[in-house]
Scaffold this motif. Structure first.
Motif, mmCIF file in Angstrom:
data_model
loop_
_atom_site.group_PDB
_atom_site.id
_atom_site.type_symbol
_atom_site.label_atom_id
_atom_site.label_comp_id
_atom_site.label_asym_id
_atom_site.label_seq_id
_atom_site.Cartn_x
_atom_site.Cartn_y
_atom_site.Cartn_z
ATOM 1 N N UNK A 161 -23.669 -61.710 -69.819
ATOM 2 C CA UNK A 161 -22.595 -61.096 -70.253
ATOM 3 C C UNK A 161 -22.581 -59.481 -69.810
ATOM 4 N N UNK A 162 -21.293 -58.978 -70.183
ATOM 5 C CA UNK A 162 -21.026 -57.434 -69.955
ATOM 6 C C UNK A 162 -21.396 -56.913 -68.465
ATOM 7 N N UNK B 136 -34.108 -61.211 -57.096
ATOM 8 C CA UNK B 136 -34.129 -60.079 -57.738
ATOM 9 C C UNK B 136 -35.223 -59.360 -57.291
ATOM 10 N N UNK B 137 -36.301 -59.653 -56.716
ATOM 11 C CA UNK B 137 -37.782 -58.829 -56.307
ATOM 12 C C UNK B 137 -37.932 -59.439 -55.074
ATOM 13 N N UNK C 131 -32.576 -58.855 -65.130
ATOM 14 C CA UNK C 131 -34.012 -59.493 -65.250
ATOM 15 C C UNK C 131 -34.166 -59.745 -66.896
ATOM 16 N N UNK C 132 -33.622 -59.057 -67.802
ATOM 17 C CA UNK C 132 -33.765 -59.235 -69.182
ATOM 18 C C UNK C 132 -33.155 -60.448 -69.475
ATOM 19 N N UNK D 34 -35.396 -63.283 -68.173
ATOM 20 C CA UNK D 34 -36.544 -63.564 -69.252
ATOM 21 C C UNK D 34 -36.190 -64.239 -70.384
ATOM 22 N N UNK D 35 -35.033 -63.973 -70.927
ATOM 23 C CA UNK D 35 -34.448 -64.520 -72.292
ATOM 24 C C UNK D 35 -34.210 -65.863 -72.140
ATOM 25 N N UNK D 36 -33.526 -66.367 -70.904
ATOM 26 C CA UNK D 36 -33.398 -67.760 -70.504
ATOM 27 C C UNK D 36 -34.665 -68.619 -70.066
ATOM 28 N N UNK D 37 -35.470 -67.795 -69.093
ATOM 29 C CA UNK D 37 -36.360 -68.786 -68.632
ATOM 30 C C UNK D 37 -37.837 -68.409 -69.182
ATOM 31 N N UNK D 38 -37.721 -67.402 -70.096
ATOM 32 C CA UNK D 38 -39.218 -67.260 -70.839
ATOM 33 C C UNK D 38 -40.253 -66.371 -69.758
#
Length: 78
Positions: A5-6, A39-40, A70-71, A74-78
């Motif tokens: 989002x956003x 991403x990295x 990235x945040x 981690x929220x989605x994939x842990x």
């Protein structure tokens, strides 16, 4: 397919749940065009339809929003 989002603009940034075992990345879509960026470091992985110029625009958006992306990863994939 969770959408990040956003992030303003014509692109949809999202993840696939079954991709969580891969290195961090994001999929980007506009109309019938899709690409995937690692991403990295930020690097194009796959492209289907985007011009080199537009890929540079997408890469810049990812660079500027990498913390949010990235945040969300981690929220989605842990």
């Amino acid at each position: 397919m969770p959408t990040i989002k956003n992030i303003e603009g014509p692109y949809r940034f999202y993840f696939y749940s079954f991709d969580c075992n891969e290195p961090k990345h994001v999929h980007v879509q506009r109309e019938n065009m899709i690409c995937k960026f690692w991403l990295e470091p930020i690097a194009l992985c796959k492209n289907s339809g985007f011009s080199p110029k537009e890929l540079n625009v997408i890469r810049e958006i990812i660079y500027n929003k990498r913390e949010k992306i990235t945040e969300a990863w981690y929220e989605h994939c842990g």
